[in-house]
Motif scaffolding. Sequence first.
Motif, PDB file in Angstrom:
ATOM      1  N   LEU A 137     -16.789  -7.165 -24.813  1.00 48.26           N
ATOM      2  CA  LEU A 137     -16.743  -6.312 -26.003  1.00 48.26           C
ATOM      3  C   LEU A 137     -15.443  -6.524 -26.782  1.00 48.26           C
ATOM      4  N   THR A 138     -14.318  -6.516 -26.088  1.00 52.42           N
ATOM      5  CA  THR A 138     -13.030  -6.704 -26.760  1.00 52.42           C
ATOM      6  C   THR A 138     -12.920  -8.100 -27.354  1.00 52.42           C
ATOM      7  N   PHE A 139     -13.333  -9.109 -26.614  1.00 51.50           N
ATOM      8  CA  PHE A 139     -13.256 -10.490 -27.094  1.00 51.50           C
ATOM      9  C   PHE A 139     -14.077 -10.669 -28.368  1.00 51.50           C
ATOM     10  N   VAL A 140     -15.314 -10.186 -28.353  1.00 52.92           N
ATOM     11  CA  VAL A 140     -16.202 -10.349 -29.513  1.00 52.92           C
ATOM     12  C   VAL A 140     -15.665  -9.576 -30.718  1.00 52.92           C
ATOM     13  N   LEU A 141     -15.287  -8.320 -30.524  1.00 49.34           N
ATOM     14  CA  LEU A 141     -14.796  -7.516 -31.646  1.00 49.34           C
ATOM     15  C   LEU A 141     -13.496  -8.076 -32.213  1.00 49.34           C
ATOM     16  N   PHE A 142     -12.576  -8.458 -31.347  1.00 54.31           N
ATOM     17  CA  PHE A 142     -11.303  -9.002 -31.816  1.00 54.31           C
ATOM     18  C   PHE A 142     -11.515 -10.327 -32.539  1.00 54.31           C
ATOM     19  N   SER A 143     -12.403 -11.182 -32.015  1.00 54.15           N
ATOM     20  CA  SER A 143     -12.702 -12.467 -32.658  1.00 54.15           C
ATOM     21  C   SER A 143     -13.317 -12.266 -34.034  1.00 54.15           C
ATOM     22  N   LYS A 144     -14.271 -11.344 -34.129  1.00 56.77           N
ATOM     23  CA  LYS A 144     -14.922 -11.084 -35.415  1.00 56.77           C
ATOM     24  C   LYS A 144     -13.932 -10.528 -36.427  1.00 56.77           C
TER      25      LYS A 144
END
Length: 153
Positions: A137-144
């Motif tokens: 969740l953190t990886f995807v949100l931060f990347s986006k």
Amino acid sequence: MKLKRRTRYYVLRFVRLKANPHQVALGVTLGFIPNWFPTFGLGPILSMGLAKLSKGNVFAAALGGIVGVPLWPVLFWLNYQIGGLFHDKPSQVDEIEEVEYIEAINDTVESIQTGSEQFLTGAIMNILVSSVILYILTFVLFSKYRRRQGHNL
């Protein structure tokens, strides 16, 4: 009003970190882990130490550690509930209202007969599941967010 402003400040500081998404996600994930155990207020410090050892982002770990602090009754209750699925003994704690910090510590530290095996089994399972979910969740949100802002990854 000050709380809202301070929260916004830390959210903006978090999303503007100069770290890559892996480091941030690793920091948040490792930062949350100590919240599953009674740490006597040392959880955020342990969180930052774990992040430093694993080359995760220390600021993200501190945030992950701090976010979980008010959730400890729910986290302890989940440890007992999930641990109860793997043991024949009835759960030591059936409702969140029954979670007492001192009793939870005693049950965890004292002996296997008092429920610590159930608590630790639940904690390990909860750590595994929550870590995978929180990291993704953190990886995807931060990347986006970083892509949307035009930052280089």
